[in-house]
Design a protein around this motif. Structure first.
Motif, PDB file in Angstrom:
ATOM      1  N   SER A  49       0.695  -1.262  -0.073  1.00 46.28           N
ATOM      2  CA  SER A  49      -0.084   0.131  -0.045  1.00 46.28           C
ATOM      3  C   SER A  49       0.932   1.069  -0.061  1.00 46.28           C
ATOM      4  N   TYR A  50       1.897   1.054   0.582  1.00 41.07           N
ATOM      5  CA  TYR A  50       2.833   2.444   0.881  1.00 41.07           C
ATOM      6  C   TYR A  50       3.386   2.768  -0.569  1.00 41.07           C
ATOM      7  N   TRP A  51       3.500   1.617  -1.222  1.00 42.22           N
ATOM      8  CA  TRP A  51       4.119   1.707  -2.688  1.00 42.22           C
ATOM      9  C   TRP A  51       3.190   2.286  -3.796  1.00 42.22           C
ATOM     10  N   HIS A  52       1.832   1.656  -3.641  1.00 39.07           N
ATOM     11  CA  HIS A  52       0.957   2.185  -4.668  1.00 39.07           C
ATOM     12  C   HIS A  52       0.735   3.280  -4.533  1.00 39.07           C
ATOM     13  N   SER A  53       0.391   3.794  -2.850  1.00 40.91           N
ATOM     14  CA  SER A  53       0.079   5.291  -2.657  1.00 40.91           C
ATOM     15  C   SER A  53       1.269   6.324  -3.148  1.00 40.91           C
ATOM     16  N   THR A  54       2.586   5.724  -3.043  1.00 36.27           N
ATOM     17  CA  THR A  54       3.751   6.566  -3.376  1.00 36.27           C
ATOM     18  C   THR A  54       3.834   6.888  -4.939  1.00 36.27           C
ATOM     19  N   ILE A  55       3.767   5.583  -5.667  1.00 32.46           N
ATOM     20  CA  ILE A  55       3.789   5.750  -6.931  1.00 32.46           C
ATOM     21  C   ILE A  55       2.444   6.549  -7.535  1.00 32.46           C
ATOM     22  N   MET A  56       1.602   6.138  -7.191  1.00 39.17           N
ATOM     23  CA  MET A  56       0.219   6.637  -7.919  1.00 39.17           C
ATOM     24  C   MET A  56       0.156   8.303  -7.489  1.00 39.17           C
ATOM     25  N   THR A  57       0.502   8.659  -6.396  1.00 40.63           N
ATOM     26  CA  THR A  57       0.550  10.161  -6.085  1.00 40.63           C
ATOM     27  C   THR A  57       1.597  11.045  -6.589  1.00 40.63           C
ATOM     28  N   ARG A  58       2.438  10.288  -6.715  1.00 41.65           N
ATOM     29  CA  ARG A  58       3.893  11.274  -7.277  1.00 41.65           C
ATOM     30  C   ARG A  58       3.874  10.956  -8.902  1.00 41.65           C
ATOM     31  N   GLN A  59       3.336   9.927  -9.230  1.00 45.37           N
ATOM     32  CA  GLN A  59       3.702   9.737 -10.918  1.00 45.37           C
ATOM     33  C   GLN A  59       2.731   9.115 -11.611  1.00 45.37           C
ATOM     34  N   GLY A  60       1.908   8.174 -10.913  1.00 43.18           N
ATOM     35  CA  GLY A  60       0.897   7.322 -11.752  1.00 43.18           C
ATOM     36  C   GLY A  60      -0.282   7.939 -12.126  1.00 43.18           C
ATOM     37  N   LEU A  61      -0.924   9.029 -11.514  1.00 46.04           N
ATOM     38  CA  LEU A  61      -2.148   9.493 -11.723  1.00 46.04           C
ATOM     39  C   LEU A  61      -2.238  10.619 -12.707  1.00 46.04           C
ATOM     40  N   ASP A  62      -3.479  10.409 -13.691  1.00 46.62           N
ATOM     41  CA  ASP A  62      -3.751  11.408 -14.471  1.00 46.62           C
ATOM     42  C   ASP A  62      -4.777  12.198 -13.946  1.00 46.62           C
ATOM     43  N   PRO A  63      -5.023  13.300 -14.379  1.00 49.58           N
ATOM     44  CA  PRO A  63      -6.143  14.124 -13.321  1.00 49.58           C
ATOM     45  C   PRO A  63      -7.445  13.555 -13.620  1.00 49.58           C
ATOM     46  N   ALA A  64      -7.661  12.591 -14.495  1.00 53.07           N
ATOM     47  CA  ALA A  64      -9.121  12.183 -14.497  1.00 53.07           C
ATOM     48  C   ALA A  64      -9.078  10.878 -13.724  1.00 53.07           C
ATOM     49  N   VAL A  93      -8.126  11.047 -10.487  1.00 54.33           N
ATOM     50  CA  VAL A  93      -7.907  11.136  -8.842  1.00 54.33           C
ATOM     51  C   VAL A  93      -9.033  11.070  -8.054  1.00 54.33           C
ATOM     52  N   ILE A  94     -10.299  11.496  -8.489  1.00 51.01           N
ATOM     53  CA  ILE A  94     -11.361  11.054  -7.809  1.00 51.01           C
ATOM     54  C   ILE A  94     -11.530   9.350  -7.343  1.00 51.01           C
ATOM     55  N   HIS A  95     -11.487   8.890  -8.591  1.00 49.96           N
ATOM     56  CA  HIS A  95     -11.594   7.324  -8.622  1.00 49.96           C
ATOM     57  C   HIS A  95     -10.479   6.755  -7.689  1.00 49.96           C
ATOM     58  N   TYR A  96      -9.031   7.161  -7.670  1.00 49.62           N
ATOM     59  CA  TYR A  96      -8.152   6.609  -7.043  1.00 49.62           C
ATOM     60  C   TYR A  96      -8.344   6.821  -5.439  1.00 49.62           C
ATOM     61  N   CYS A  97      -8.685   8.132  -5.069  1.00 51.96           N
ATOM     62  CA  CYS A  97      -8.960   8.452  -3.811  1.00 51.96           C
ATOM     63  C   CYS A  97     -10.198   7.745  -3.102  1.00 51.96           C
ATOM     64  N   ASP A  98     -11.298   7.530  -3.792  1.00 47.75           N
ATOM     65  CA  ASP A  98     -12.261   6.642  -3.523  1.00 47.75           C
ATOM     66  C   ASP A  98     -11.937   5.370  -3.110  1.00 47.75           C
ATOM     67  N   HIS A  99     -11.082   4.746  -4.099  1.00 51.16           N
ATOM     68  CA  HIS A  99     -10.774   3.186  -3.763  1.00 51.16           C
ATOM     69  C   HIS A  99      -9.735   3.082  -2.598  1.00 51.16           C
ATOM     70  N   HIS A 100      -8.694   4.027  -2.787  1.00 52.60           N
ATOM     71  CA  HIS A 100      -7.645   4.020  -1.710  1.00 52.60           C
ATOM     72  C   HIS A 100      -8.342   4.217  -0.155  1.00 52.60           C
ATOM     73  N   SER A 101      -9.118   5.118  -0.239  1.00 52.39           N
ATOM     74  CA  SER A 101      -9.658   5.295   1.341  1.00 52.39           C
ATOM     75  C   SER A 101     -10.538   4.031   1.607  1.00 52.39           C
ATOM     76  N   GLY A 102     -11.394   3.648   0.560  1.00 46.86           N
ATOM     77  CA  GLY A 102     -12.271   2.576   0.870  1.00 46.86           C
ATOM     78  C   GLY A 102     -11.133   1.053   1.381  1.00 46.86           C
TER      79      GLY A 102
END
Lengths: 514, 369
Positions: A285-300, A302-311
């Motif tokens: 989880s540490y790495w998916h969070s680090t990779i996604m928030t620093r590099q992986g995410l495209d603007p579109a 964000v919402i879905h990522y946050c929803d999923h991650h916080s779930g």
């Protein structure tokens, strides 16, 4: 499923894999080659039910798992996002109906797991070709089913599974015998059978049958032979690996011995995953969070990522979420080592303000967490790094069972109690410590187990049913020495009846210290 | 791709059924273990589906949780049903599996166990009715059906990806294209073509205990008949010296006093089938429960009504007589003398206590008509 053909990854997913793998490598993750396969929800549930191995041996409990998973999925209660197998190459399954954002997140998460499998010490002795091995196990058991009948084999597997947790999780790391003799087959033992001939008195030929009467000699030989068997069946100390003891000494048929050894081998393979649940999920989880928030995410995304991650990180008052606990503890440690909040100076500092603002700019965080993921398991991880501040921050509490009102209630928010409770739950994977004391109890070939009592009694009905299954394997009566109502108790099962005998003496509770 | 898992799954289901088979008597007589959940789901706890292991007992159970709460706050109920708190790092350890079984499955199990034959319905045209279910989403529709959450999420996503989202002023304005509406699909629901008419004696001699027997037996009869017909119409008649048609709740909960005139109930039933449930269109099942106490001269009346009006119209007429400390219990023998084996669709059964329900159901439904 063995015949399943997986399509190559669709191009858009293949692109994402290349990107994610690059990011992961860039952060210093070191993983097995990782193969992603896209499967439908049904297949994913089926694979998950088999513990990740589509070729596993047939057994109703996998059907039960599947039933639960697919019901949960159909009613929208739960959904598996990812499934990753500790193997070289590392296999990971993606659910076809997930959106691209989810697939990205899952891939980043999988590289975390893959790195953990490869580098964590507790996994170092696991079979990295388990995919093949499990398929082999599956074939062997299927063959026995064809030959001896499903009922018979399944019934035997059920008995074996009852004791599958009675293994010695530390044994892969301990050399109990000298290397030289360890794996080598001892030919001399076969060539020269053990000498059971009794000692003879010196006598003239014609006097021999009077000085060394043949019937006495025969009895003597018999005695020696039995004594040797007794030695073999009475281990020097308690044997934690009950399954191994059964393999070596229980009167099993050849196929039964093979089935038992398969179940034991799989138990050892899966054990480290139980031992490192918090760390493993936390690390991924540490790495998916680090990779996604620093590099992986495209603007579109964000919402879905946050929803999923916080779930995924949702907390509950009754069950610690290993994802949440793990990721937060890794971050907490990273922060401490980045700011130099460790060592003698920091520990001995009495000034709260100074402590609160402590920052030496050490910048050792990343290095530290990589070191931790290499050498620790959950038990040592919590023991070494759980701090008072962390417990406060994360609002941890300790709960217990209230016998008067018959519910669980919050008992304490004190740090030592929380930590002790957590360690208690993690020790021996939260299971009672059971070992073989003797395989020839009362010189009647009966199996005698001991329970290392530490204040918590065995669940009696479960213990009885487990003993019924043990007796099936052992063939002779079985006994377990434990403590009930503070009295030393021996539970026995002779094949038809359960009984127990209690000694009058009170047992002092062993105090476990932390 | 034939999935191996299906073999394991059906194996598991068979085991579950086996368990239920073993305990079926118990379920029938202790129906509090069965709850109707939602529309037609019933959940049966099936213990011991996990294999036994050496485990810790309750006296040391405890763990660590996360969240708000004062010391002493209860956080979870404690019976050993697997809802208790789990432990970090251990496998999810449900100790008892709740197996959800639909009533249809339950009926199948019941049928298997009691060896009930399938029912051959009287051939009638079935009336099919259309019904709407709101189960899908589309992008057009009336405002009253707008799905707010989905619309909001879509608008939010569009604004973020187009860069018009300002975290300082998080205002989301949905466009026409963002809007999402609930939508329906039409399903065909067949009309009922079987009717059950329950008649119960509620005179002073019927105690609560006897009503409990009736209630349990009716539940299982309901379950079975509903599995055999697409829809089942239930009617309830209670009687003492006079009879009336009532709703289900009243049927099970009324306690009246007074004398008993069984013929009154038969008259109400006869008018029901004359006016509403015409035998040409309906498969009609009568279940009558009584303690067998009837006014002396009324039995003759009842028997002639039964012979002339009810039996010709019925698929099945079942009379169950519960044992009562007060009643004389004569009615069943009157029926026996009057009819003998004359009518195949008349079934008589004496139910001594809860445990006898099982056999009684078998007797009632064992003919498959």
């Amino acid at each position: 499923m063995a015949c399943a053909k997986f399509d190559p990854l669709p191009p858009e997913l293949a692109d994402i894999q290349v990107r994610m793998e690059g990011y992961a490598r860039g952060h210093g993750l070191d993983f097995f080659p990782t193969i992603f396969e896209v499967v439908d929800a049904d297949e994913l549930n089926a694979i998950a039910a088999y513990g990740g191995f589509p070729t596993r041996y047939p057994h109703w409990r996998f059907g039960m798992e599947y039933e639960q998973l697919s019901k949960g999925y159909v009613y929208g209660l739960q959904k598996i996002y990812e499934l990753v197998i500790n193997n070289d190459p590392c296999y990971a399954y993606l659910m076809r109906c997930n959106g691209l954002t989810d697939q990205k997140l899952v891939m980043a998460h999988v590289y975390g797991h893959s790195d953990f499998f490869k580098n964590n010490h507790w996994f170092s002795k696991t079979n990295r070709k388990m995919m093949d091995q499990i398929a082999n196990h599956g074939n062997r058991i299927r063959r026995y089913v064809d030959r001896f009948g499903r009922e018979e084999v399944e019934d035997f597997i059920d008995s074996c599974l009852s004791v599958e947790d009675l293994i010695d999780i530390h044994s892969p790391f301990i050399k109990r015998t000298d290397d030289e003799n360890d794996h080598k087959y001892d030919f001399s033992a076969d060539d020269e059978p053990e000498d059971f001939s009794p000692g003879r008195f010196k006598a003239k030929d014609y006097m021999d049958r009077y000085v060394n009467p043949p019937d006495v000699l025969k009895m003597e030989e018999q005695r020696l032979r039995e004594a040797a068997e007794q030695r073999e069946r009475s281990p020097d100390g308690p044997v934690r690996d009950v399954m191994l003891f059964l393999l070596e000494h229980a009167p099993l048929k050849t196929w039964q011995r093979d089935v038992l050894s398969i179940i034991r081998e799989e138990a050892y393979y899966f054990a480290p995953q139980g031992q490192t649940k918090i760390m493993n999920e936390g690390w991924a989880s540490y790495w998916h969070s680090t990779i996604m928030t620093r590099q992986g995410l495209d603007p579109a995304d964000v919402i879905h990522y946050c929803d999923h991650h916080s779930g995924t990180m949702a907390t509950s008052r009754t069950k610690l979420n290993p994802y949440k606990l793990g990721i937060e503890l890794f971050r907490h440690i990273e922060d401490r080592w980045n700011k130099g909040r460790f060592g003698k100076d920091f520990e001995e500092c009495d000034d709260l303000v100074a402590k609160h603002e402590w920052d030496t700019g050490a910048g050792l965080g990343r290095e530290k967490i990589f070191e931790i993921r290499r050498i620790h398991n959950d038990l040592t991880f919590i023991d070494t790094f759980l701090t008072l501040e962390f417990c406060r921050e994360q609002k941890l509490f300790q709960f217990g069972y209230n016998n008067d009102f018959e519910y669980y209630e919050i008992e304490s928010r004190e740090f030592p109690k929380i930590k002790a409770q957590l360690l208690d739950n993690l020790t021996n994977r939260g299971q009672p410590h059971i070992a073989v004391r003797e395989g020839n109890y009362k010189n009647r070939g009966e199996l005698f187990l001991e329970h290392h009592y530490n204040g918590v009694e065995l669940k009696l009905d479960y213990a009885r049913d487990t003993m019924t299954n043990l007796q099936k394997l052992w063939g002779r009566p079985v006994h377990v020495e434990t403590v009930l109502d503070d009295k030393l108790t021996i539970l026995s099962f002779d094949g038809t009846e359960h009984s127990s005998s209690q000694s009058e003496a009170e047992v002092e509770e062993e105090v476990t210290s932390f | 791709m034939a999935m191996k898992i299906e073999a394991d799954r059906s194996r598991f289901k068979k085991i579950v059924r086996g368990k239920i088979r073993e305990n079926l008597r118990k379920y029938i007589t202790h129906e509090e273990m069965i709850g109707r959940k939602g529309k037609d789901l019933v959940s049966i706890p099936v213990p011991k589906l996990d294999l036994p292991h050496f485990r810790f007992g309750n006296n040391g159970a405890g763990g660590v949780g996360q969240g708000d709460g004062e010391i002493g706050d209860p956080i979870a109920g404690g019976d050993d049903d697997g809802n208790g708190p789990g432990q970090a790092g251990s496998d999810p350890g449900a100790h008892i599996l709740e197996v959800d079984i639909t009533l249809a499955e339950l009926a199948e199990i019941l049928g298997d166990t009691l060896e009930l034959p399938r029912i051959e319905p009287k051939g009638k045209a079935r009336i099919v009715q259309e019904k709407s279910r709101y189960s899908s989403i589309r992008s057009t529709g009336p405002e009253s059906l707008r799905h707010f959450k989905r619309t909001y999420k879509k608008a939010l996503r569009r604004q973020i990806s187009s860069g018009t989202y300002d975290p300082a002023r998080p205002r989301i304005i949905p466009f026409r294209e963002d809007r999402q509406y609930r939508s329906w699909t039409t399903v065909n629901v067949p009309e009922a073509n079987a009717a059950i008419i329950y008649m119960m004696d509620v005179s002073g001699s019927m105690t609560d205990e006897q009503k409990e027997v009736v209630r349990t037996e009716s539940f299982w009869i309901d379950t079975w008949l509903k599995s055999q017909y697409d829809g089942v119409e239930c009617r309830y008649i209670i009687h003492d010296a006079a009879a009336k048609e009532v709703d289900e709740h009243t049927f099970y909960h009324t306690r009246e006093s007074g004398g008993t005139r069984i013929s009154s109930a038969y008259r109400v039933a006869a008018s029901l089938i004359e006016k509403e449930l015409r035998p040409e269109e309906w498969n009609i099942y009568f279940f009558q429960f009584s303690d067998g106490d009837n006014w002396g001269e009324d039995s003759e009346d009842s028997i002639s009504l039964l012979r002339d009006k009810l039996l010709p119209a019925a698929n099945l007429f079942c009379y169950g007589q519960v044992e009562s400390p007060y009643g004389s219990g004569e009615y069943i023998s009157s029926l026996e003398t009057a009819f003998g084996d004359e009518h195949e669709n008349l079934i008589l059964s004496e139910i001594e206590d809860k445990d006898a329900i099982y056999d009684s159901i078998k007797k009632f439904l064992g003919k498959g008509i």
